[in-house]
Design a protein around this motif. Sequence first.
Motif, PDB file in Angstrom:
ATOM      1  N   SER A 244      40.330  -7.068 -31.860  1.00 55.80           N
ATOM      2  CA  SER A 244      40.175  -8.222 -30.968  1.00 55.80           C
ATOM      3  C   SER A 244      40.822  -7.921 -29.618  1.00 55.80           C
ATOM      4  O   SER A 244      41.760  -7.134 -29.517  1.00 55.80           O
ATOM      5  CB  SER A 244      40.781  -9.479 -31.594  1.00 55.80           C
ATOM      6  OG  SER A 244      42.168  -9.320 -31.793  1.00 55.80           O
ATOM      7  N   PHE A 245      40.306  -8.578 -28.599  1.00 55.04           N
ATOM      8  CA  PHE A 245      40.785  -8.354 -27.241  1.00 55.04           C
ATOM      9  C   PHE A 245      40.325  -9.486 -26.341  1.00 55.04           C
ATOM     10  O   PHE A 245      39.470 -10.286 -26.707  1.00 55.04           O
ATOM     11  CB  PHE A 245      40.261  -7.015 -26.695  1.00 55.04           C
ATOM     12  CG  PHE A 245      38.767  -6.922 -26.665  1.00 55.04           C
ATOM     13  CD1 PHE A 245      38.050  -7.302 -25.542  1.00 55.04           C
ATOM     14  CD2 PHE A 245      38.071  -6.481 -27.775  1.00 55.04           C
ATOM     15  CE1 PHE A 245      36.659  -7.234 -25.524  1.00 55.04           C
ATOM     16  CE2 PHE A 245      36.683  -6.400 -27.768  1.00 55.04           C
ATOM     17  CZ  PHE A 245      35.980  -6.785 -26.643  1.00 55.04           C
ATOM     18  N   THR A 246      40.914  -9.543 -25.154  1.00 55.42           N
ATOM     19  CA  THR A 246      40.467 -10.420 -24.082  1.00 55.42           C
ATOM     20  C   THR A 246      39.911  -9.512 -22.998  1.00 55.42           C
ATOM     21  O   THR A 246      40.588  -8.566 -22.570  1.00 55.42           O
ATOM     22  CB  THR A 246      41.637 -11.256 -23.531  1.00 55.42           C
ATOM     23  OG1 THR A 246      42.199 -12.008 -24.604  1.00 55.42           O
ATOM     24  CG2 THR A 246      41.175 -12.201 -22.430  1.00 55.42           C
ATOM     25  N   ASP A 247      38.679  -9.770 -22.578  1.00 58.69           N
ATOM     26  CA  ASP A 247      38.068  -8.884 -21.581  1.00 58.69           C
ATOM     27  C   ASP A 247      38.632  -9.158 -20.185  1.00 58.69           C
ATOM     28  O   ASP A 247      39.457 -10.060 -19.992  1.00 58.69           O
ATOM     29  CB  ASP A 247      36.535  -8.952 -21.621  1.00 58.69           C
ATOM     30  CG  ASP A 247      35.945 -10.262 -21.114  1.00 58.69           C
ATOM     31  OD1 ASP A 247      36.635 -11.045 -20.419  1.00 58.69           O
ATOM     32  OD2 ASP A 247      34.759 -10.518 -21.405  1.00 58.69           O
ATOM     33  N   LYS A 248      38.194  -8.379 -19.220  1.00 59.08           N
ATOM     34  CA  LYS A 248      38.733  -8.489 -17.859  1.00 59.08           C
ATOM     35  C   LYS A 248      38.399  -9.820 -17.199  1.00 59.08           C
ATOM     36  O   LYS A 248      38.987 -10.175 -16.183  1.00 59.08           O
ATOM     37  CB  LYS A 248      38.245  -7.333 -16.992  1.00 59.08           C
ATOM     38  CG  LYS A 248      36.758  -7.287 -16.776  1.00 59.08           C
ATOM     39  CD  LYS A 248      36.381  -6.045 -15.973  1.00 59.08           C
ATOM     40  CE  LYS A 248      34.894  -5.918 -15.816  1.00 59.08           C
ATOM     41  NZ  LYS A 248      34.549  -4.680 -15.099  1.00 59.08           N
TER      42      LYS A 248
ATOM     43  N   GLY B  84      38.665 -12.732 -18.985  1.00 58.59           N
ATOM     44  CA  GLY B  84      39.396 -13.753 -19.723  1.00 58.59           C
ATOM     45  C   GLY B  84      38.678 -14.279 -20.954  1.00 58.59           C
ATOM     46  O   GLY B  84      39.123 -15.246 -21.555  1.00 58.59           O
ATOM     47  N   ILE B  85      37.579 -13.635 -21.347  1.00 53.19           N
ATOM     48  CA  ILE B  85      36.841 -14.046 -22.550  1.00 53.19           C
ATOM     49  C   ILE B  85      37.441 -13.341 -23.763  1.00 53.19           C
ATOM     50  O   ILE B  85      37.670 -12.131 -23.744  1.00 53.19           O
ATOM     51  CB  ILE B  85      35.340 -13.691 -22.431  1.00 53.19           C
ATOM     52  CG1 ILE B  85      34.731 -14.289 -21.165  1.00 53.19           C
ATOM     53  CG2 ILE B  85      34.582 -14.103 -23.686  1.00 53.19           C
ATOM     54  CD1 ILE B  85      34.766 -15.790 -21.098  1.00 53.19           C
ATOM     55  N   ASN B  86      37.698 -14.094 -24.823  1.00 48.25           N
ATOM     56  CA  ASN B  86      38.262 -13.550 -26.062  1.00 48.25           C
ATOM     57  C   ASN B  86      37.142 -13.051 -26.968  1.00 48.25           C
ATOM     58  O   ASN B  86      36.148 -13.760 -27.173  1.00 48.25           O
ATOM     59  CB  ASN B  86      39.070 -14.621 -26.793  1.00 48.25           C
ATOM     60  CG  ASN B  86      40.221 -15.118 -25.968  1.00 48.25           C
ATOM     61  OD1 ASN B  86      40.999 -14.341 -25.427  1.00 48.25           O
ATOM     62  ND2 ASN B  86      40.351 -16.422 -25.851  1.00 48.25           N
ATOM     63  N   TRP B  87      37.317 -11.860 -27.523  1.00 46.93           N
ATOM     64  CA  TRP B  87      36.313 -11.231 -28.380  1.00 46.93           C
ATOM     65  C   TRP B  87      36.936 -10.776 -29.690  1.00 46.93           C
ATOM     66  O   TRP B  87      38.099 -10.353 -29.734  1.00 46.93           O
ATOM     67  CB  TRP B  87      35.739  -9.989 -27.692  1.00 46.93           C
ATOM     68  CG  TRP B  87      34.955 -10.263 -26.460  1.00 46.93           C
ATOM     69  CD1 TRP B  87      35.441 -10.399 -25.192  1.00 46.93           C
ATOM     70  CD2 TRP B  87      33.544 -10.434 -26.358  1.00 46.93           C
ATOM     71  NE1 TRP B  87      34.416 -10.644 -24.313  1.00 46.93           N
ATOM     72  CE2 TRP B  87      33.240 -10.659 -25.003  1.00 46.93           C
ATOM     73  CE3 TRP B  87      32.505 -10.398 -27.287  1.00 46.93           C
ATOM     74  CZ2 TRP B  87      31.947 -10.853 -24.547  1.00 46.93           C
ATOM     75  CZ3 TRP B  87      31.217 -10.592 -26.838  1.00 46.93           C
ATOM     76  CH2 TRP B  87      30.948 -10.822 -25.482  1.00 46.93           C
ATOM     77  N   MET B  88      36.128 -10.819 -30.752  1.00 43.35           N
ATOM     78  CA  MET B  88      36.465 -10.213 -32.036  1.00 43.35           C
ATOM     79  C   MET B  88      35.255  -9.367 -32.438  1.00 43.35           C
ATOM     80  O   MET B  88      34.127  -9.857 -32.405  1.00 43.35           O
ATOM     81  CB  MET B  88      36.733 -11.278 -33.100  1.00 43.35           C
ATOM     82  CG  MET B  88      37.906 -12.176 -32.768  1.00 43.35           C
ATOM     83  SD  MET B  88      38.280 -13.383 -34.063  1.00 43.35           S
ATOM     84  CE  MET B  88      36.828 -14.429 -34.003  1.00 43.35           C
ATOM     85  N   ILE B  89      35.502  -8.114 -32.792  1.00 45.56           N
ATOM     86  CA  ILE B  89      34.456  -7.225 -33.273  1.00 45.56           C
ATOM     87  C   ILE B  89      34.752  -6.973 -34.735  1.00 45.56           C
ATOM     88  O   ILE B  89      35.846  -6.525 -35.091  1.00 45.56           O
ATOM     89  CB  ILE B  89      34.433  -5.896 -32.489  1.00 45.56           C
ATOM     90  CG1 ILE B  89      34.406  -6.131 -30.975  1.00 45.56           C
ATOM     91  CG2 ILE B  89      33.274  -5.022 -32.961  1.00 45.56           C
ATOM     92  CD1 ILE B  89      33.166  -6.817 -30.446  1.00 45.56           C
ATOM     93  N   ASN B  90      33.784  -7.267 -35.604  1.00 46.90           N
ATOM     94  CA  ASN B  90      34.003  -7.180 -37.046  1.00 46.90           C
ATOM     95  C   ASN B  90      32.807  -6.510 -37.715  1.00 46.90           C
ATOM     96  O   ASN B  90      31.726  -7.096 -37.776  1.00 46.90           O
ATOM     97  CB  ASN B  90      34.196  -8.592 -37.613  1.00 46.90           C
ATOM     98  CG  ASN B  90      34.592  -8.577 -39.068  1.00 46.90           C
ATOM     99  OD1 ASN B  90      35.718  -8.265 -39.390  1.00 46.90           O
ATOM    100  ND2 ASN B  90      33.668  -8.929 -39.951  1.00 46.90           N
ATOM    101  N   PHE B  91      33.008  -5.276 -38.193  1.00 50.49           N
ATOM    102  CA  PHE B  91      31.971  -4.637 -38.989  1.00 50.49           C
ATOM    103  C   PHE B  91      32.374  -4.743 -40.447  1.00 50.49           C
ATOM    104  O   PHE B  91      33.421  -4.240 -40.855  1.00 50.49           O
ATOM    105  CB  PHE B  91      31.787  -3.159 -38.615  1.00 50.49           C
ATOM    106  CG  PHE B  91      30.952  -2.415 -39.619  1.00 50.49           C
ATOM    107  CD1 PHE B  91      29.609  -2.725 -39.791  1.00 50.49           C
ATOM    108  CD2 PHE B  91      31.511  -1.432 -40.413  1.00 50.49           C
ATOM    109  CE1 PHE B  91      28.841  -2.058 -40.745  1.00 50.49           C
ATOM    110  CE2 PHE B  91      30.755  -0.754 -41.352  1.00 50.49           C
ATOM    111  CZ  PHE B  91      29.415  -1.083 -41.515  1.00 50.49           C
TER     112      PHE B  91
END
Length: 92
Positions: free
Chosen positions: A74-78, A80-87
């Motif tokens: 998980s991260f916050t992009d440049k 300010g959007i929060n992301w979760m990547i889940n495979f």
Amino acid sequence: MVLHIELPLLGGHILMGTDAPKEMGFTLTQGNTMHIQLEPDSKEEAQRLFDELSIDGKIEMPIQDMFWGAYYGSFTDKYGINWMINFQNRNQ
């Protein structure tokens, strides 16, 4: 309080939600009230998405194999959007 909720959409996509109460250390800041979660079809695609979308952002959890069996980060992009990547390897 809602721990997790899922709303299946067309094309196998799922809209997911969770709560973020102040009792658990969350502070409401404009922009932190949601995450976008992507569930790619392969570990390689998960890594590519994580690497590309997190450029110049803030990584909260590096993408890695997790105890629940997923490859997750998980991260916050440049912007300010929060992301979760889940495979989740469903072929195990």
